[in-house]
Write a protein that holds these residues in place. Structure first.
Motif, PDB file in Angstrom:
ATOM      1  N   GLU A  10       0.797  -1.223   0.000  1.00 15.96           N
ATOM      2  CA  GLU A  10       0.000   0.000   0.000  1.00 15.96           C
ATOM      3  C   GLU A  10       0.832   1.276   0.000  1.00 15.96           C
ATOM      4  OE1 GLU A  10      -2.784  -0.267   3.132  1.00 15.96           O
ATOM      5  OE2 GLU A  10      -4.014  -1.795   2.139  1.00 15.96           O
ATOM      6  N   PRO A  11       1.870   1.399   0.853  1.00 17.43           N
ATOM      7  CA  PRO A  11       2.669   2.621   0.830  1.00 17.43           C
ATOM      8  C   PRO A  11       3.338   2.854  -0.516  1.00 17.43           C
ATOM      9  CG  PRO A  11       3.048   1.394   2.849  1.00 17.43           C
ATOM     10  CD  PRO A  11       2.263   0.501   1.942  1.00 17.43           C
ATOM     11  N   ARG A  12       3.805   1.750  -1.176  1.00 20.52           N
ATOM     12  CA  ARG A  12       4.456   1.914  -2.471  1.00 20.52           C
ATOM     13  C   ARG A  12       3.457   2.417  -3.507  1.00 20.52           C
ATOM     14  NH1 ARG A  12       7.099  -2.920  -0.954  1.00 20.52           N
ATOM     15  NH2 ARG A  12       5.710  -4.176  -2.266  1.00 20.52           N
ATOM     16  N   GLU A  13       2.227   1.889  -3.469  1.00 21.84           N
ATOM     17  CA  GLU A  13       1.199   2.342  -4.399  1.00 21.84           C
ATOM     18  C   GLU A  13       0.857   3.808  -4.141  1.00 21.84           C
ATOM     19  OE1 GLU A  13      -1.010  -2.008  -4.964  1.00 21.84           O
ATOM     20  OE2 GLU A  13      -1.986  -0.395  -3.841  1.00 21.84           O
ATOM     21  N   GLY A  14       0.764   4.164  -2.868  1.00 22.21           N
ATOM     22  CA  GLY A  14       0.486   5.550  -2.530  1.00 22.21           C
ATOM     23  C   GLY A  14       1.583   6.476  -3.000  1.00 22.21           C
ATOM     24  N   LEU A  15       2.814   6.043  -2.872  1.00 19.98           N
ATOM     25  CA  LEU A  15       3.949   6.851  -3.295  1.00 19.98           C
ATOM     26  C   LEU A  15       3.939   7.047  -4.803  1.00 19.98           C
ATOM     27  CD1 LEU A  15       6.577   8.294  -2.593  1.00 19.98           C
ATOM     28  CD2 LEU A  15       7.760   6.087  -2.804  1.00 19.98           C
ATOM     29  N   ARG A  16       3.625   5.991  -5.542  1.00 19.09           N
ATOM     30  CA  ARG A  16       3.575   6.106  -7.001  1.00 19.09           C
ATOM     31  C   ARG A  16       2.496   7.085  -7.444  1.00 19.09           C
ATOM     32  NH1 ARG A  16       4.504   0.427  -6.909  1.00 19.09           N
ATOM     33  NH2 ARG A  16       2.272   0.012  -7.197  1.00 19.09           N
ATOM     34  N   GLU A  17       1.332   6.959  -6.807  1.00 18.36           N
ATOM     35  CA  GLU A  17       0.241   7.864  -7.167  1.00 18.36           C
ATOM     36  C   GLU A  17       0.585   9.306  -6.822  1.00 18.36           C
ATOM     37  OE1 GLU A  17      -2.558   7.377  -8.869  1.00 18.36           O
ATOM     38  OE2 GLU A  17      -1.684   5.424  -9.263  1.00 18.36           O
ATOM     39  N   ARG A  18       1.204   9.504  -5.671  1.00 24.45           N
ATOM     40  CA  ARG A  18       1.581  10.854  -5.269  1.00 24.45           C
ATOM     41  C   ARG A  18       2.622  11.431  -6.229  1.00 24.45           C
ATOM     42  NH1 ARG A  18       2.267   9.775  -0.512  1.00 24.45           N
ATOM     43  NH2 ARG A  18       4.520   9.480  -0.335  1.00 24.45           N
ATOM     44  N   LYS A  19       3.580  10.613  -6.615  1.00 23.87           N
ATOM     45  CA  LYS A  19       4.611  11.073  -7.548  1.00 23.87           C
ATOM     46  C   LYS A  19       3.998  11.414  -8.899  1.00 23.87           C
ATOM     47  CE  LYS A  19       9.094   9.802  -9.496  1.00 23.87           C
ATOM     48  NZ  LYS A  19      10.164   8.777  -9.550  1.00 23.87           N
ATOM     49  N   ARG A  20       3.027  10.605  -9.316  1.00 21.19           N
ATOM     50  CA  ARG A  20       2.363  10.866 -10.593  1.00 21.19           C
ATOM     51  C   ARG A  20       1.582  12.182 -10.544  1.00 21.19           C
ATOM     52  NH1 ARG A  20       0.999   8.512 -15.254  1.00 21.19           N
ATOM     53  NH2 ARG A  20      -1.016   9.055 -16.179  1.00 21.19           N
ATOM     54  N   ARG A  21       0.879  12.418  -9.448  1.00 24.87           N
ATOM     55  CA  ARG A  21       0.135  13.674  -9.306  1.00 24.87           C
ATOM     56  C   ARG A  21       1.085  14.869  -9.305  1.00 24.87           C
ATOM     57  NH1 ARG A  21      -2.817  10.660  -5.527  1.00 24.87           N
ATOM     58  NH2 ARG A  21      -1.650  11.604  -3.809  1.00 24.87           N
ATOM     59  N   GLN A  22       2.212  14.710  -8.624  1.00 23.25           N
ATOM     60  CA  GLN A  22       3.176  15.807  -8.565  1.00 23.25           C
ATOM     61  C   GLN A  22       3.772  16.098  -9.938  1.00 23.25           C
ATOM     62  OE1 GLN A  22       5.838  14.286  -5.568  1.00 23.25           O
ATOM     63  NE2 GLN A  22       4.658  15.173  -3.866  1.00 23.25           N
ATOM     64  N   THR A  23       4.059  15.044 -10.688  1.00 18.35           N
ATOM     65  CA  THR A  23       4.613  15.236 -12.030  1.00 18.35           C
ATOM     66  C   THR A  23       3.592  15.896 -12.940  1.00 18.35           C
ATOM     67  OG1 THR A  23       6.031  13.286 -11.788  1.00 18.35           O
ATOM     68  CG2 THR A  23       5.640  14.083 -14.026  1.00 18.35           C
ATOM     69  N   ARG A  24       2.352  15.448 -12.853  1.00 13.68           N
ATOM     70  CA  ARG A  24       1.288  16.046 -13.664  1.00 13.68           C
ATOM     71  C   ARG A  24       1.131  17.529 -13.333  1.00 13.68           C
ATOM     72  NH1 ARG A  24      -3.380  14.755 -16.543  1.00 13.68           N
ATOM     73  NH2 ARG A  24      -5.117  16.191 -16.209  1.00 13.68           N
ATOM     74  N   ALA A  25       1.149  17.841 -12.044  1.00 10.91           N
ATOM     75  CA  ALA A  25       1.017  19.240 -11.624  1.00 10.91           C
ATOM     76  C   ALA A  25       2.198  20.066 -12.119  1.00 10.91           C
ATOM     77  CB  ALA A  25       0.910  19.324 -10.108  1.00 10.91           C
ATOM     78  N   ARG A  26       3.397  19.483 -12.083  1.00 11.42           N
ATOM     79  CA  ARG A  26       4.586  20.208 -12.537  1.00 11.42           C
ATOM     80  C   ARG A  26       4.514  20.499 -14.035  1.00 11.42           C
ATOM     81  NH1 ARG A  26       8.031  16.778 -11.045  1.00 11.42           N
ATOM     82  NH2 ARG A  26       8.939  16.019 -12.998  1.00 11.42           N
ATOM     83  N   ILE A  27       4.028  19.532 -14.799  1.00  8.08           N
ATOM     84  CA  ILE A  27       3.873  19.742 -16.241  1.00  8.08           C
ATOM     85  C   ILE A  27       2.837  20.831 -16.509  1.00  8.08           C
ATOM     86  CG2 ILE A  27       3.142  18.682 -18.414  1.00  8.08           C
ATOM     87  CD1 ILE A  27       4.133  15.987 -17.250  1.00  8.08           C
ATOM     88  N   ALA A  28       1.717  20.760 -15.791  1.00  7.51           N
ATOM     89  CA  ALA A  28       0.658  21.754 -15.986  1.00  7.51           C
ATOM     90  C   ALA A  28       1.142  23.154 -15.626  1.00  7.51           C
ATOM     91  CB  ALA A  28      -0.564  21.383 -15.149  1.00  7.51           C
ATOM     92  N   GLU A  29       1.861  23.276 -14.526  1.00 11.43           N
ATOM     93  CA  GLU A  29       2.380  24.583 -14.110  1.00 11.43           C
ATOM     94  C   GLU A  29       3.372  25.125 -15.129  1.00 11.43           C
ATOM     95  OE1 GLU A  29       3.978  23.865 -10.273  1.00 11.43           O
ATOM     96  OE2 GLU A  29       2.016  23.594  -9.316  1.00 11.43           O
ATOM     97  N   ALA A  30       4.233  24.246 -15.635  1.00  9.67           N
ATOM     98  CA  ALA A  30       5.206  24.675 -16.644  1.00  9.67           C
ATOM     99  C   ALA A  30       4.494  25.125 -17.911  1.00  9.67           C
ATOM    100  CB  ALA A  30       6.171  23.529 -16.952  1.00  9.67           C
TER     101      ALA A  30
END
Length: 210
Positions: A10-30
């Protein structure tokens, strides 16, 4: 043993999802930053990828096109608007709830930021069409949020009218604000239109939106 493995996963899945959201947000902001600085047509996918510190091919794991980046702005504003409506006092008038929610949403944008975004969304025929389509999406979202708050069947027509009237008011205010080149705050234009609606349509009318 199985439970332990699931708990460990579960923590690994949560980490992957969080990293994906952060990357998506970074792309959108850029992307939004470059759109506002350079213009929509002038901004390339390569430039967005470089600003977001990703490979160009990685972009397509998160967005189909650069136009899709603009959806993140709408998603954020609509999510905030929906939350305010759904959490409103059920004793309040639906019309007042949406008015206050819209004014609160607009107040979150600084004048210069709001003007820059407005210019961006009016800069090409494609973006102008998208802006108009967004109003339709917003009207449906507001109606659904109102129905969630006031689910009584006999209120459905009234709530549809509220959502149509309020989004129409936002369109009129936005057009007036843009035409005046932002000499008055958008909030002031919206207050004027809401006041006109209340005076000319709702007050004393058998179809009062309150």
């Amino acid at each position: 043993m199985t439970a332990t493995k699931e708990e460990a996963a579960e923590p690994r899945e949560g980490l992957r999802e969080r990293k994906r959201r952060q990357t998506r947000a970074r792309i959108a902001e850029a992307g939004m930053r470059l759109f506002l600085e350079r213009g929509f047509e002038e901004t390339t996918l390569d430039a967005i990828a470089e600003q977001a510190d990703i490979a160009r091919r990685t972009f397509f794991h998160y967005f189909d096109t650069k136009e899709a980046i603009l959806n993140t702005l709408q998603d954020t504003t609509e999510s905030s608007l929906r939350a305010v409506i759904v959490e409103a006092d059920p004793k309040s008038a639906p019309f007042d709830v949406v008015c206050e929610a819209m004014l609160g949403m607009i107040s979150r944008f600084g004048t210069e930021e709001a003007r820059a975004i407005d210019r961006l969304l009016r800069s090409t025929e494609t973006l102008r069409a998208r802006k108009q389509a967004n109003y339709q999406t917003q009207e449906q979202m507001i109606f659904e949020a109102l129905r969630q708050k006031w689910p009584e069947p006999d209120l459905a027509l009234k709530l549809r009218l509220v959502s149509l009237a309020c989004v129409g008011a936002l369109r009129l205010a936005s057009d007036a604000w843009s035409a005046s080149d932002g000499t008055r705050p958008l909030q002031d234009h919206l207050v004027d239109v809401f006041s006109a609606l209340r005076a000319d349509i709702t007050r004393g009318s058998p179809m009062a939106l309150d």
